[in-house]
Design a protein around this motif. Sequence first.
Motif, PDB file in Angstrom:
ATOM      1  N   CYS A  66      -8.278   4.405   0.841  1.00  0.00           N
ATOM      2  CA  CYS A  66      -7.946   5.134  -0.374  1.00  0.00           C
ATOM      3  C   CYS A  66      -9.114   6.085  -0.607  1.00  0.00           C
ATOM      4  CB  CYS A  66      -7.776   4.166  -1.549  1.00  0.00           C
ATOM      5  SG  CYS A  66      -7.488   5.003  -3.114  1.00  0.00           S
TER       6      CYS A  66
ATOM      7  N   LEU B 298       0.795  -1.221   0.000  1.00  0.00           N
ATOM      8  CA  LEU B 298       0.000   0.000   0.000  1.00  0.00           C
ATOM      9  C   LEU B 298       0.834   1.281   0.000  1.00  0.00           C
ATOM     10  CD1 LEU B 298      -2.844  -0.998   2.476  1.00  0.00           C
ATOM     11  CD2 LEU B 298      -2.907  -1.010  -0.029  1.00  0.00           C
TER      12      LEU B 298
ATOM     13  N   PHE C 215      -2.892   5.737  -0.407  1.00  0.00           N
ATOM     14  CA  PHE C 215      -3.579   5.118   0.727  1.00  0.00           C
ATOM     15  C   PHE C 215      -3.134   5.820   2.003  1.00  0.00           C
ATOM     16  CE2 PHE C 215      -4.443   1.623  -2.100  1.00  0.00           C
ATOM     17  CZ  PHE C 215      -5.597   1.060  -1.594  1.00  0.00           C
TER      18      PHE C 215
END
Length: 115
Positions: free
Chosen positions: A53, A31, A38
């Motif tokens: 997100c 991520l 994110f």
Amino acid sequence: MNLYDGTKVKFSRSLRKEMTPWERKLWYCFLKAYPIRFYRQRIIGKYIADFVCLSNRLLIELDGGYHQLPQQQRNDAARTEWLEKKGFTVIRFSNDEVLKNIEYVLKVIKEKLND
């Protein structure tokens, strides 16, 4: 609509500093470097999301063993319902899935981002 609750700022910061091993694995393996931004331990209304997100309205929750308890399942269902009413898609993975099948977890996240 204000999705930010300032009273939770200190707590969310401490959660970011003390991520679980499963959260660290997902964050650092995927991520953090993903081209779509994110956030971790982000305040969304009265909740703190594990990962979100905002541009895609995708929220990722990692669930430990206590999420199998009946009361926690009811709490999780109410939380998911509230977040979905605010326009988020919520996906949940068990810590076990992150540990033993990270490829599956990443595949599901990518699919949701491309929907």
